[in-house]
Design a protein around this motif. Structure first.
Motif: not given
Length: 207
Positions: A113-121, A133-137
């Motif tokens: 679910d990259y659409k949810t994950a990307t805004p979180i990171f 670590l945040y930048k890598k994810w």
């Protein structure tokens, strides 16, 4: 409630074992109490609860139970946010609070679910732009979000190379060379990008 939550937290710290099973068993043993909390008396109670919940969410995540992890965070994060606002406790939104968001992002990523994950990171990187670590994810999640484009480039560039090989004698020499160069450069660039992302992702999960 103060004595109860402080006692539970004290038991948690005194007996703490850095093992997922310990954290899960401890939290679930006290789940009736945790699930019936209506509000916290003060910021300290809320902070202690966030710390224990964070450890629990991380333990569930480490068991690869990503859907369950997301369910737990979804149910508790809204309650926590309301309590932070009610108690005027913005300072509690520290590394433990953001760890909940981080685990939510990683669980969403593993469920594709990259659409949810990307805004979180993106939000986490905005909060702490020095956190590698945040930048890598965020990079991994953006890659997942754009995976369709990566696949499309592979198909198109592979097609160019195939056309050049099959119809070389029927295509203008200059145009044939252009097709081959574009196709090979596109494929090599894409494969290098995929290798770089894959290697870093494996390293991150080994640490």
């Amino acid at each position: 409630m103060t004595n109860n939550i402080e006692k539970i937290y004290s038991d948690f710290i005194i007996n703490f074992e850095n093992k997922s099973d310990f954290v899960i068993d401890f939290y679930e043993k006290n789940s009736i109490y945790f699930n019936n909390i209506k509000q916290f008396k003060d910021k300290k109670e809320l902070s202690l609860y966030i710390e224990m919940l964070c450890k629990y969410a991380e333990a569930i995540y480490q068991k690869n139970r990503y859907n369950l992890t997301l369910d737990i965070i979804a149910k508790k994060l809204l309650f926590i946010d309301n309590e932070i606002q009610r108690l005027n406790a913005a300072e509690i939104m520290d590394c433990r609070y953001y760890s909940l968001l981080f685990v939510k992002g990683m669980s969403s990523y593993y469920l594709k679910d990259y659409k949810t994950a990307t805004p979180i990171f993106k939000e986490l990187v905005h909060i702490d732009n020095q956190n590698d670590l945040y930048k890598k994810w965020l990079t991994y999640s953006k890659y997942g979000l754009n995976l369709w484009l990566v696949k499309m480039i592979n198909i198109v560039c592979g097609g160019f190379v195939l056309i050049q090989m099959v119809f070389d004698s029927q295509i203008n020499n200059y145009f044939s060379i252009v097709l081959l160069v574009i196709g090979l450069l596109g494929l090599l660039t894409n494969w290098s990008y995929e290798y770089y992302i894959g290697r870093n992702f494996r390293k991150a999960n080994e640490n």
